[in-house]
Motif scaffolding. Structure first.
Motif, short mmCIF file in Angstrom:
data_model
loop_
_atom_site.label_atom_id
_atom_site.label_comp_id
_atom_site.label_asym_id
_atom_site.label_seq_id
_atom_site.Cartn_x
_atom_site.Cartn_y
_atom_site.Cartn_z
N VAL A 40 0.87 -1.17 0.00
CA VAL A 40 0.00 0.00 0.00
C VAL A 40 0.92 1.22 0.00
N PRO A 41 0.64 2.25 -0.81
CA PRO A 41 1.51 3.42 -0.83
C PRO A 41 1.65 4.05 0.56
N GLY A 42 2.86 4.48 0.90
CA GLY A 42 3.11 5.11 2.19
C GLY A 42 3.01 6.61 2.15
N CYS A 43 2.71 7.20 1.00
CA CYS A 43 2.68 8.66 0.87
C CYS A 43 1.40 9.25 1.45
N ASN A 44 1.55 10.38 2.10
CA ASN A 44 0.40 11.15 2.57
C ASN A 44 -0.13 11.90 1.36
N LYS A 45 -1.36 11.63 0.95
CA LYS A 45 -1.90 12.23 -0.27
C LYS A 45 -2.08 13.75 -0.15
N LEU A 46 -2.24 14.26 1.06
CA LEU A 46 -2.43 15.69 1.22
C LEU A 46 -1.13 16.46 0.98
N LEU A 47 -0.01 15.89 1.39
CA LEU A 47 1.27 16.58 1.25
C LEU A 47 2.07 16.09 0.06
N GLY A 48 1.60 15.04 -0.59
CA GLY A 48 2.27 14.53 -1.78
C GLY A 48 3.69 14.08 -1.50
N PHE A 49 4.62 14.50 -2.35
CA PHE A 49 5.99 14.03 -2.24
C PHE A 49 6.72 14.59 -1.03
#
Length: 77
Positions: A40-49
């Motif tokens: 599962v992606p570990g990125c926070n979608k609100l802050l992006g990269f």
């Protein structure tokens, strides 16, 4: 089940009822052809990269149930 169906399901941790995201990748055992892990992606979608973490790797043994809309897992985060 097709991968295209699996990747549309939300992954929920039953330890804390937190939504982890959706399946982005799978790891197979090349000898048996069985699924070993889902990712599962570990990125926070609100802050992006800006707040990217490595993928959350969930061993197949920690998947408790695959339902029509969600995948329930039991992991320690």
């Amino acid at each position: 089940m097709l991968f295209s169906e699996l990747k549309c399901k939300d992954v929920i941790n039953i330890k804390d009822c937190r939504k982890l995201g959706r399946v982005c990748d799978l790891e197979f055992d090349p000898c048996s052809g069985c699924i070993c892990k889902i990712m599962v992606p570990g990125c926070n979608k609100l802050l992006g990269f800006l707040n990217c973490e490595p993928n959350i790797v969930i061993p197949f043994r920690d998947i408790k149930q695959i339902g029509p809309d969600i995948i329930l897992v039991d992991i320690h985060c």
